[in-house]
Design an enzyme around this catalytic site. Structure first.
Site, short mmCIF file in Angstrom:
data_model
loop_
_atom_site.label_atom_id
_atom_site.label_comp_id
_atom_site.label_asym_id
_atom_site.label_seq_id
_atom_site.Cartn_x
_atom_site.Cartn_y
_atom_site.Cartn_z
CG HIS A 192 10.60 -57.39 -23.12
ND1 HIS A 192 10.75 -56.16 -22.51
CD2 HIS A 192 11.58 -57.47 -24.04
CE1 HIS A 192 11.79 -55.55 -23.03
NE2 HIS A 192 12.31 -56.31 -23.96
CE LYS A 200 12.83 -52.97 -26.08
NZ LYS A 200 14.23 -53.09 -25.63
#
Length: 179
Positions: free
Chosen positions: A125, A150
């Site tokens: 992130h 991700k």
């Protein structure tokens, strides 16, 4: 079997429930997958793990570190213990920060001792974003043994979202999120 490859796009419902009771309310509703944020629960304990066992095959479980926007307040050893315990509940997926793979810390989860371990997601992130940042971060996934990569990055408009579509995370199964 939960280890079969996903053959079509799958929706994953994510919440930020503060209690196991509220989490149970969401998990009792039908949905393909549910992400469970253990780091946001104020009452993480036996009831939580029993709930995970009941819904395991439809769960993506994480306990996000503060550096990745998470709410876990204990030590890194305590956080890994929570993840290790969650992995033993039968959860389909375990969402781990990419840095755990980079540091070899995933071995501390003892997943090889499980008969049917969860599939692993390597997450990264980035809350700052910026020109070229996503491409730079995407290169960190090269060689990562996770089942899915991700990357979630801050974007400042539609053009940045279009750039995300072209990213290669060096994994056949990937999720790219513009925040």
């Amino acid at each position: 079997s939960r280890n079969d490859p996903v053959k079509r796009p799958t929706r994953c419902l994510t919440g930020s429930e503060p209690t196991t009771r509220e989490l149970a309310g969401r998990l009792d509703r039908p949905g393909e997958l549910h992400e469970v944020r253990l780091d946001l629960l104020t009452d993480l304990g036996g009831d939580t793990y029993r709930l995970l066992e009941r819904h395991g095959p439809r769960l993506v479980v994480t306990c996000r570190a503060g550096v990745e926007g998470g709410g876990f307040e204990g030590t890194e050893g305590e956080r890994l213990a929570v993840l290790r315990k969650a992995a033993r509940t039968g959860a389909a997926w375990l969402d781990l920060e990419l840095f755990l793979f980079e540091q070899g810390a995933t071995a501390r989860l003892d997943l090889d001792r499980l008969g049917e371990p969860p599939r692993l997601i390597a997450s990264l992130h980035d809350f700052e974003g910026g020109a070229g940042r996503a491409e730079q971060l995407a290169s960190r996934f090269e060689g990562c043994p996770a089942d899915l990569a991700k990357l979630a990055v801050a974007v400042d408009g539609p053009e940045a979202l279009a750039d995300l579509r072209r990213l290669d995370l060096h994994n056949a199964r990937r999720v790219v999120i513009g925040m």
